[in-house]
Scaffold this active site. Structure first.
Site, PDB file in Angstrom:
ATOM      1  N   CYS A 232     -45.148 -27.745 134.279  1.00 33.71           N
ATOM      2  CA  CYS A 232     -44.729 -27.649 135.680  1.00 33.71           C
ATOM      3  C   CYS A 232     -43.341 -27.032 135.812  1.00 33.71           C
ATOM      4  O   CYS A 232     -43.004 -26.463 136.840  1.00 33.71           O
ATOM      5  CB  CYS A 232     -44.788 -29.013 136.345  1.00 33.71           C
ATOM      6  SG  CYS A 232     -43.958 -30.285 135.406  1.00 33.71           S
TER       7      CYS A 232
ATOM      8  N   GLU B  22     -44.772 -36.229 141.153  1.00 32.72           N
ATOM      9  CA  GLU B  22     -44.201 -35.163 140.316  1.00 32.72           C
ATOM     10  C   GLU B  22     -45.244 -34.044 140.307  1.00 32.72           C
ATOM     11  O   GLU B  22     -46.228 -34.118 139.578  1.00 32.72           O
ATOM     12  CB  GLU B  22     -43.923 -35.728 138.927  1.00 32.72           C
ATOM     13  CG  GLU B  22     -42.879 -34.948 138.169  1.00 32.72           C
ATOM     14  CD  GLU B  22     -43.469 -33.788 137.421  1.00 32.72           C
ATOM     15  OE1 GLU B  22     -43.638 -32.713 138.044  1.00 32.72           O
ATOM     16  OE2 GLU B  22     -43.762 -33.941 136.237  1.00 32.72           O
TER      17      GLU B  22
HETATM   18  P1  NAD Z   1     -56.435 -30.681 139.634  1.00 32.45           P
HETATM   19  O1  NAD Z   1     -55.557 -30.570 140.791  1.00 32.45           O
HETATM   20  O2  NAD Z   1     -57.884 -30.912 139.881  1.00 32.45           O
HETATM   21  O3  NAD Z   1     -55.971 -31.890 138.673  1.00 32.45           O
HETATM   22  C1  NAD Z   1     -54.649 -32.109 138.276  1.00 32.45           C
HETATM   23  C2  NAD Z   1     -54.585 -33.516 137.657  1.00 32.45           C
HETATM   24  O4  NAD Z   1     -54.823 -34.486 138.660  1.00 32.45           O
HETATM   25  C3  NAD Z   1     -55.648 -33.791 136.591  1.00 32.45           C
HETATM   26  O5  NAD Z   1     -55.057 -34.513 135.548  1.00 32.45           O
HETATM   27  C4  NAD Z   1     -56.714 -34.620 137.292  1.00 32.45           C
HETATM   28  O6  NAD Z   1     -57.357 -35.546 136.422  1.00 32.45           O
HETATM   29  C5  NAD Z   1     -55.925 -35.350 138.339  1.00 32.45           C
HETATM   30  N1  NAD Z   1     -56.680 -35.559 139.556  1.00 32.45           N
HETATM   31  C6  NAD Z   1     -57.423 -34.653 140.213  1.00 32.45           C
HETATM   32  N2  NAD Z   1     -57.933 -35.188 141.341  1.00 32.45           N
HETATM   33  C7  NAD Z   1     -57.500 -36.472 141.390  1.00 32.45           C
HETATM   34  C8  NAD Z   1     -57.679 -37.536 142.324  1.00 32.45           C
HETATM   35  N3  NAD Z   1     -58.349 -37.391 143.464  1.00 32.45           N
HETATM   36  N4  NAD Z   1     -57.115 -38.729 142.039  1.00 32.45           N
HETATM   37  C9  NAD Z   1     -56.371 -38.899 140.918  1.00 32.45           C
HETATM   38  N5  NAD Z   1     -56.152 -37.923 140.019  1.00 32.45           N
HETATM   39  C10 NAD Z   1     -56.707 -36.719 140.253  1.00 32.45           C
HETATM   40  O7  NAD Z   1     -56.266 -29.361 138.844  1.00 32.45           O
HETATM   41  P2  NAD Z   1     -56.464 -28.958 137.346  1.00 32.45           P
HETATM   42  O8  NAD Z   1     -57.409 -27.816 137.306  1.00 32.45           O
HETATM   43  O9  NAD Z   1     -56.728 -30.087 136.414  1.00 32.45           O
HETATM   44  O10 NAD Z   1     -55.000 -28.459 137.060  1.00 32.45           O
HETATM   45  C11 NAD Z   1     -54.588 -27.261 137.673  1.00 32.45           C
HETATM   46  C12 NAD Z   1     -53.360 -27.406 138.493  1.00 32.45           C
HETATM   47  O11 NAD Z   1     -52.777 -28.676 138.427  1.00 32.45           O
HETATM   48  C13 NAD Z   1     -52.313 -26.460 137.962  1.00 32.45           C
HETATM   49  O12 NAD Z   1     -52.407 -25.233 138.621  1.00 32.45           O
HETATM   50  C14 NAD Z   1     -51.042 -27.140 138.226  1.00 32.45           C
HETATM   51  O13 NAD Z   1     -50.541 -26.704 139.466  1.00 32.45           O
HETATM   52  C15 NAD Z   1     -51.369 -28.572 138.393  1.00 32.45           C
HETATM   53  N6  NAD Z   1     -50.869 -29.455 137.348  1.00 32.45           N
HETATM   54  C16 NAD Z   1     -49.575 -29.842 137.423  1.00 32.45           C
HETATM   55  C17 NAD Z   1     -49.060 -30.681 136.466  1.00 32.45           C
HETATM   56  C18 NAD Z   1     -47.625 -31.127 136.501  1.00 32.45           C
HETATM   57  O14 NAD Z   1     -47.082 -31.458 135.477  1.00 32.45           O
HETATM   58  N7  NAD Z   1     -47.008 -31.205 137.666  1.00 32.45           N
HETATM   59  C19 NAD Z   1     -49.859 -31.131 135.438  1.00 32.45           C
HETATM   60  C20 NAD Z   1     -51.205 -30.719 135.393  1.00 32.45           C
HETATM   61  C21 NAD Z   1     -51.696 -29.884 136.370  1.00 32.45           C
END
Ligand code: NAD
Length: 478
Positions: free
Chosen positions: A281, A247
């Site tokens: 999202c 998702e």
């Molecule tokens: P990010 O991509 O670093 O992290 C997003 C999420 O993924 C965080 O909760 C993080 O703990 C987890 N994560 C990161 N790397 C991981 C890995 N290798 N293995 C497992 N989990 C991992 O970015 P961010 O700065 O935390 O969030 C920014 C972007 O993330 C936003 O621009 C948005 O696009 C996206 N986001 C989307 C949703 C959603 O509901 N689809 C939710 C949160 C963030």
């Protein structure tokens, strides 16, 4: 001073403290607590507990499983006020939104509880004496990853789906907003869930996912988060032939047709855009408004944005809280700068509000060129971009132009337009004349880069099952 709960790991039915990293209050940048990081030993114990827990849980009757899910939901409802305070402290959203989120998580658990009792198979007619039975069986141990924007709602979807289908799960929830997941797991522990069926870990995200996903005991991955991380986890899962529910992000287009009420559409759009400070999202982001309504729509949107009270989520007067972390604040500032430098008109907001706390106003950009970064990357913040279009074909083409395909919206009174939109929009959900994208009873998920698999609806539980065909010749030849 509002109390913030003590944060622990939950492995094999035991709560455990550990060293970790600070949890920051986005409203004032103070430290709320420490989120414990799981050691390699904790992860191994979680794997073994989930493996053992699965044996018990998959043999537990669906009715008994439902009873535990419903009990956990009832406990969360009783505790909703105190959980809501924790969510606001760690994530920033106004208290009312936090409470709604807790109750939304309960609704998801209620749905999964009931749906788990309806995971029917089927019997396929065969030759005389032959019975082909299609069984839906739990897929096994699930490795789940939930993000920081909905600290209890997102984990509840993963935990509810997995448990209702008879799976066990190791949840790695967000290190930045961990209290929601801790409250969820506590409710399940108090509801009598057998040890090992649900385990909660935190740590360095990539270290955990890269260790857990290849483990033979893990049979499925469910992730909510960004597109780049989703692709990375899906690639790793692919190497080990494990199915995923992904998702991922969206870039919600909103089409305002020439027969819509522009002021009503603008008002409801601005209110929805401010929800969770735009860190959703499914947030409405790109507005394609018929040229005949463009002026009135934009004016009403800006009026609403200017009137919005931004402040600490604990203050009842606040209608929008701070952004959840400093990364989002920096992202908003640079996206606005990039768009205006390329010719977009800044009509509201656009700059950080205070020195302390991650406050950013609801920001409106108009006439935004397609080359602006914000028109291509998910802003994941309170940024609305409004552009005029000449007809519905142009609107649909521009809505579909990005690689995202999560949620889309439209305003029209015409059944003909609604039909063209339903047929032509590339998205997992399309909402017409309202901006709700997901309910417990409706399937939610994306197409294209926004991911695959569905949460919610009857489709949601099927993700956590495997189909087995059993052919039974009832009168074997002598
Ligand atoms: P990010 O991509 O670093 O992290 C997003 C999420 O993924 C965080 O909760 C993080 O703990 C987890 N994560 C990161 N790397 C991981 C890995 N290798 N293995 C497992 N989990 C991992 O970015 P961010 O700065 O935390 O969030 C920014 C972007 O993330 C936003 O621009 C948005 O696009 C996206 N986001 C989307 C949703 C959603 O509901 N689809 C939710 C949160 C963030």
């Amino acid at each position: 001073m509002h109390p913030y709960p003590e944060l622990k790991l939950y492995v094999a039915g035991e709560w455990k403290s550990a060293d970790g990293t600070p949890v920051i209050n986005p409203a004032d940048e103070t430290v709320l607590g420490t989120v414990p990081h799981a050691s390699r030993d904790d992860l191994d114990r979680a794997l073994s507990a989930a493996h053992d827990g699965l044996r018990t849980w998959r043999r537990t009757s669906p009715a008994k499983r439902a009873e535990i899910l419903l009990k956990a939901a009832a406990l969360l409802r009783e505790r909703a006020d105190e959980i809501a305070v924790a969510l606001t402290l760690e994530q920033g959203k106004p208290l009312g939104e936090s409470r709604t989120e807790v109750l939304g998580a309960c609704a998801k658990l209620d749905w999964d509880a009931a749906e788990g009792r309806r995971l029917y198979g089927r019997i396929i007619p065969g030759d005389h004496g032959m019975r082909h039975m299609v069984l839906r069986q739990p897929i096994g141990v699930v490795s789940g990853y939930s993000p920081w924007n909905f600290p209890i709602n997102s984990p509840s979807r993963k935990v509810g789906g997995a448990l209702a289908a008879g799976c066990s799960i190791i949840l790695k929830a967000s290190e930045e907003t961990p209290a929601g997941a801790v409250a969820l797991v506590r409710a399940f522990a108090d509801a009598g869930l057998p040890p090992g069926v649900l385990n909660l870990v935190f740590g360095v995200p990539f270290e955990i996912s890269e260790y857990l996903i290849p483990q033979p005991a893990v049979r499925m991955i469910t992730f909510t988060g960004s597109v780049p991380v989703g692709k990375r986890l899906a690639a790793l899962a692919g190497q080990h032939m494990k199915p995923c529910l992904m998702e991922l992000g969206g870039h919600g287009p909103v089409i305002v047709c020439d027969d819509a009420d522009p002021v009503a559409a603008a008002n409801t759009s601005a209110t929805t855009k401010s929800r969770n400070a735009g860190q959703v999202c499914t947030a409405p982001t790109r507005f394609y408004v018929h040229r005949s309504l463009y002026g009135r729509f934009t004016e009403a949107f800006v009026k609403k944005a200017d009137a919005l009270q931004v402040g600490n989520g604990l203050d009842p007067a606040s209608q929008m809280g701070p952004l959840a972390n400093s990364r989002r604040l920096e992202a908003m500032e640079s996206l606005v700068l990039d768009a205006t430098s390329k010719g977009a008109r800044l009509l509201a907001g656009g700059r950080r509000l205070r020195e302390c706390g991650y406050y950013f106003p609801l920001t409106v950009l108009a006439d935004v060129p397609d080359s602006a970064l914000a028109m291509n990357q998910e802003p994941f913040g309170p940024l609305a971009m409004i552009n005029p279009v000449d007809d519905l074909d142009e609107a649909i083409a521009r809505a579909n132009a990005l690689p995202y395909g999560l949620s889309a919206y439209a305003f029209t009174r015409s059944a003909g337009n609604a039909d063209r939109l339903a047929d032509g929009i590339e998205a997992g959900t399309l909402s017409i004349n309202h901006l709700t994208a997901s309910l417990a009873e409706t399937p939610f998920g994306g197409v294209k880069d926004s991911g695959y698999g569905r949460e919610g609806g009857s489709e949601g539980l099927e993700q956590y099952t495997v189909v087995k065909n059993v052919s039974h010749l009832m009168q074997p030849a002598a």
